[in-house]
Scaffold this motif. Structure first.
Motif, PDB file in Angstrom:
ATOM      1  N   CYS A 149       0.833  -1.209   0.000  1.00  0.00           N
ATOM      2  CA  CYS A 149       0.000   0.000   0.000  1.00  0.00           C
ATOM      3  C   CYS A 149       0.866   1.257   0.000  1.00  0.00           C
ATOM      4  N   PRO A 150       0.430   2.302  -0.691  1.00  0.00           N
ATOM      5  CA  PRO A 150       1.117   3.598  -0.543  1.00  0.00           C
ATOM      6  C   PRO A 150       0.611   4.303   0.713  1.00  0.00           C
ATOM      7  N   ILE A 152     -15.024 -12.939 -10.834  1.00  0.00           N
ATOM      8  CA  ILE A 152     -14.171 -13.169 -12.004  1.00  0.00           C
ATOM      9  C   ILE A 152     -12.854 -12.444 -11.800  1.00  0.00           C
ATOM     10  N   GLY A 153     -11.821 -13.210 -11.546  1.00  0.00           N
ATOM     11  CA  GLY A 153     -10.511 -12.628 -11.309  1.00  0.00           C
ATOM     12  C   GLY A 153     -10.132 -12.767  -9.852  1.00  0.00           C
ATOM     13  N   SER A 154      -8.913 -13.226  -9.596  1.00  0.00           N
ATOM     14  CA  SER A 154      -8.494 -13.484  -8.209  1.00  0.00           C
ATOM     15  C   SER A 154      -7.421 -12.503  -7.761  1.00  0.00           C
ATOM     16  N   GLY A 155      -7.415 -11.307  -8.355  1.00  0.00           N
ATOM     17  CA  GLY A 155      -6.515 -10.253  -7.899  1.00  0.00           C
ATOM     18  C   GLY A 155      -7.082  -9.577  -6.667  1.00  0.00           C
ATOM     19  N   PRO A 156      -6.520  -8.441  -6.292  1.00  0.00           N
ATOM     20  CA  PRO A 156      -6.932  -7.793  -5.043  1.00  0.00           C
ATOM     21  C   PRO A 156      -8.419  -7.456  -4.967  1.00  0.00           C
ATOM     22  N   GLY A 191     -15.696  -3.895 -10.730  1.00  0.00           N
ATOM     23  CA  GLY A 191     -14.863  -2.952  -9.990  1.00  0.00           C
ATOM     24  C   GLY A 191     -13.388  -3.244 -10.152  1.00  0.00           C
ATOM     25  N   GLY A 192     -12.578  -2.299  -9.701  1.00  0.00           N
ATOM     26  CA  GLY A 192     -11.127  -2.433  -9.847  1.00  0.00           C
ATOM     27  C   GLY A 192     -10.670  -1.877 -11.186  1.00  0.00           C
ATOM     28  N   ALA A 247      -4.765   1.182 -11.391  1.00  0.00           N
ATOM     29  CA  ALA A 247      -4.660   1.884 -10.112  1.00  0.00           C
ATOM     30  C   ALA A 247      -3.815   1.042  -9.163  1.00  0.00           C
ATOM     31  N   THR A 248      -4.109   1.101  -7.882  1.00  0.00           N
ATOM     32  CA  THR A 248      -3.276   0.383  -6.904  1.00  0.00           C
ATOM     33  C   THR A 248      -4.016  -0.819  -6.335  1.00  0.00           C
ATOM     34  N   VAL A 249      -3.248  -1.676  -5.661  1.00  0.00           N
ATOM     35  CA  VAL A 249      -3.806  -2.862  -5.021  1.00  0.00           C
ATOM     36  C   VAL A 249      -4.914  -2.462  -4.043  1.00  0.00           C
ATOM     37  N   ILE A 250      -4.656  -1.458  -3.236  1.00  0.00           N
ATOM     38  CA  ILE A 250      -5.615  -1.138  -2.176  1.00  0.00           C
ATOM     39  C   ILE A 250      -6.871  -0.475  -2.750  1.00  0.00           C
TER      40      ILE A 250
END
Lengths: 475, 300
Positions: free
Chosen positions: A100-101, A154-158, A443-444, A451-454
């Motif tokens: 995280c930033p 759908i998708g296993s990212g953050p 979303g995301g 953008a960022t992980v958080i």
């Protein structure tokens, strides 16, 4: 045990420094750079919290982690309790504690930061997550009774993982579909081992499995199964599209097709997901960087990841090419500092005009042009202006383009009633993340662009809330 | 994991596999491919789907052993499992009634041309097929292609079977003899596809080729498979794999496909000297799945 120190005593405590591997050692290996606070350091850092009545740090957090409460639990020595407290709002503390930033979020809002160093919230978050792992225990928050509703993610990212955790706690049955052979999305294929060890991501995913989330790898939604099938014969009541970053952007200059020119996505995927740094023990190769000159174009976190990976692949020169100056670099301060310490060369106010190849189609150089800064542009950053006659050739063996990504078309192209904007991103309501298709949320990065992980995790939480309300509403 | 249920050698170094992959089998259309990873140290490689049987839940792959991974696959038998198979990926071939269509399969490209030929025949086209190979022993799927073609011709470089010469020689004859040719589909080695494009270009015959670029994810995420088509960068995995043969830059395709030649040679030599470690990894998978049959679903 409450903190006996007065506010004055607290502000006079120094912020704990993150122990790190020495630059001259770490630039040669993929081991994690930051080593984590010790128990004593964590206790001292936790003692600095002013326990504000209206904590600003929580406002600065995209997922609203209850900072004051978990820091207090650390002070009391209840580290598993602290982990459970974080997990109420954030299912991936070991990840966010690292990537995280914080300086722009929780720590950026910390009152201490106005006159002193802000509380090391990221360090503390990482500390409790690492403690859990070292003990082989997980602090899990309580789960609601089963609702009988099934949600496909759908998708296993953050974004996907964060939504999965929240929906599961609310009692829903959650399946996460992943196109690659391993879940984790950008946390696995994108962020390098030295910044986010894969064992940690796997642990967080196993924690979600232990909570009851089902993962299905090797499924490309839009190809293997369509959204309509998910809502039809596959029997899901709602779908959350969190497919993340898509097609990598290139510069659009001559010579980008040359062998030796990569997107950052490809370069990082070969190393992080496929183990190309361990070739030939692993079969997937990456262009041999040993004793070669490697340049990365861009200056975001992904560019820093790529250029530091090139260093660890024993590049003779690892160069960061950026058309503005260091002040405008979008990467986190810590990443820029780590890159510099390790020996990355920053070539700023410079842009490639063309890649030049040899007779066999391999990259041999970039023709570059010097820039100067002009007036601020739409983004508020001063825009680079080419300096005529400043062109020169920079000899290169590998060039890596790290300019972000566009939208991936796979889901949208087989879901005609899913509305997208002109660039192919999915249109979703800002609050509810509802798309034009009933029961489908998005979303995301696939909505906002890179953008960022958080921020993606924040979108995941928001989606989970909206999906829960949707599933609870009659009809 | 994905079980190999049947195998058959089609020619020297060329093997046909029936693989249990129900979700892929249910969706596959001609022209699409899967990405395969054999074991947990393996690379991801694209393989075009030659056929599928949705009822049996199986797909057919035809593999030519060239590098380490394809040779490892060809050493596997029924009862073995591949760790990862994902698809069907890529855009399907455009199937409609064109009129007279010439299908050209070079070497293992024949397997890729097969499903498209079958679909084009079914769509009412007159299908003329040319199979090219170096010699008689390397001609594959002749019976299968004959069954979906109005006419079928074989050319071999050494004249050991069919007509001596190249597929382009036969193509030129057909263009001369036929009243008209409405579409040519060529799938095979890069020089062959380039040759076909040059033959049809002056006649203005619409021509399609299927490109075998190097891929990693196969879903548009990495951009490693980019090719120049009409001077523009395209991703073979999501924009293709089929493109207008007259627009493709074959030099760039060949150069990019040669990018890892040194590493590929190294990996192959190591595998040929000591294939045991890789075979044990596959055997370990088989033991694991016998203990945990639930692993046949995709969750790992």
């Amino acid at each position: 045990m409450t903190n006996p120190l007065s506010p004055k005593e607290r502000v006079n405590l120094p912020r704990q420094e993150m122990p790190a591997q020495q630059p001259e050692v770490r630039r040669h290996d993929f081991d994690e750079v930051n080593l984590g606070l010790t128990v004593i350091q964590a206790h001292s850092e936790a003692a600095r919290c002013l326990e504000c009545n209206h904590p600003k740090c929580v406002e600065g957090c995209p997922v609203g982690v209850q900072v004051k409460e978990f820091v207090e639990l650390i002070y009391e020595g209840d580290y598993l309790g602290a982990a459970a407290k974080i997990r109420e709002d954030n299912v991936l503390p070991a990840v966010t504690g690292r990537v995280c930033p914080q300086e722009n979020q929780c720590e950026g809002k910390c009152i201490l930061g106005k006159r002193f160093a802000p509380l090391g919230i990221g360090y503390l978050e990482r500390f409790v997550a690492d403690y859990e792992r070292s003990q082989g225990k997980v602090g899990l928050p309580p789960k609601q009774p089963a609702t009988g509703k099934r949600v496909a993610i759908i998708g296993s990212g953050p974004a996907g993982l964060s939504a999965a955790g929240d929906l599961l706690l609310k009692g829903h049955d959650v399946t996460v579909f992943e196109a690659l052979h391993e879940p984790g999305g950008v946390l696995i294929y994108g962020i390098p081992e030295f910044r986010l060890p894969k064992a940690i991501v796997r642990q967080e995913i196993n924690n979600l499995r232990a909570m009851g989330v089902t993962f299905e790898t090797n499924v490309v939604i839009g190809k293997t199964i369509t959204i309509d099938e998910l809502l039809g014969e596959e029997g899901f009541h709602a779908v959350f599209i969190a497919t993340g970053a898509g097609l990598p952007k290139f510069l659009g200059i001559p010579g980008e097709h040359l062998a030796g020119v990569y997107s950052a996505n490809e370069f990082l995927t070969r190393v992080n997901l496929m183990g190309a740094n361990k070739f030939p023990d692993y079969d997937e190769p990456v262009y041999d960087c040993r004793d070669r000159a490697v340049a990365v174009v861009g200056a975001g976190n992904t560019a820093m990841d790529a250029v530091r990976t090139a260093l660890r692949l024993e590049a003779r020169r690892a160069i960061l090419l950026y058309r503005r100056t260091e002040a405008e670099m979008p990467a986190r301060e810590e990443e820029i500092q780590h890159a510099r310490e390790e020996g990355v060369e920053f070539v700023t106010l410079t842009a490639p005009l063309e890649f030049l190849g040899d007779e066999s189609g391999r990259l041999r150089a970039a023709r570059c042009q010097k820039m100067q800064l002009g007036e601020p542009d739409a983004s508020g950053r001063r825009s680079p202006i080419p300096i005529k006659g400043s062109e020169y050739e920079l000899p290169l063996d590998v060039a890596i383009i790290a300019l972000g990504t566009g939208a991936n078309p796979l889901v949208q192209s087989t879901t005609p009633d899913l509305a997208t904007d002109g660039r192919g991103y999915i249109l979703a309501d800002k609050e509810t993340l509802c798309t034009s298709k009933r029961g489908v949320f998005a979303g995301g990065d696939i909505v906002t662009g890179g953008a960022t992980v958080i921020l993606a995790m924040g979108a995941g939480r928001q989606a989970a809330k909206a999906i829960h309300e949707y599933l609870a509403s009659p009809s | 994991m994905f079980e190999i249920v049947d195998t058959r050698w089609l020619a020297e170094n060329v093997k046909r596999f029936e693989l249990r992959a129900p979700r892929v089998a249910a969706k596959q259309q001609p022209g699409q491919f899967v990405i395969v990873r054999v074991h947990d140290h393996g690379e991801r490689i694209p393989l075009t789907i030659a056929a599928s049987d949705p009822n049996a839940g199986t797909i057919t792959l035809v593999v030519q052993g060239i590098g380490k991974t394809t040779r490892l696959i060809n050493s596997l038998e029924a009862g073995h499992f591949l760790l990862d198979v994902v698809g069907p990926l890529g855009n399907p071939s455009e199937i409609r009634e064109y009129g007279t269509v010439v299908i050209i399969g070079g070497g293992v490209g024949t397997a890729i041309a097969w499903p498209t030929a079958r679909a084009l025949k079914k769509a009412g086209n007159r299908v003329l097929t040319i199979l090219g190979a170096r010699n008689k022993r390397l001609v594959i799927l002749e019976t299968e292609l004959r069954a979906v073609s109005d006419e079928l011709f074989v050319t071999t470089d050494d004249g050991s079977y069919g007509q001596r010469g190249l597929v382009t020689d036969k193509l030129q004859e057909l263009i001369r003899e036929e009243e008209r040719v409405d579409l040519v589909l060529a799938i095979g080695p890069i020089p062959m596809m380039r040759g076909v494009a040059e033959v049809t270009r002056p006649h203005g015959i619409p021509t399609t080729v299927s490109l075998n670029s190097i891929m990693v994810d196969g879903t548009g995420m990495c951009g490693g498979c980019r090719v120049l088509v009409g001077g523009e960068a395209k991703f073979a995995c999501v924009d293709g794999p089929e493109f207008d043969a007259h627009q493709v830059d074959y030099d760039v395709l060949a150069q990019r496909n040669a990018m890892y030649r040194a590493a590929e040679r190294d990996a192959l030599e190591r595998f040929q000297q000591d294939p045991q470690q890789d075979k044990e990894r596959v055997e370990d998978q088989c033991r694991l799945i016998k203990q945990h049959p639930e692993l046949e679903t995709n969750d790992q």
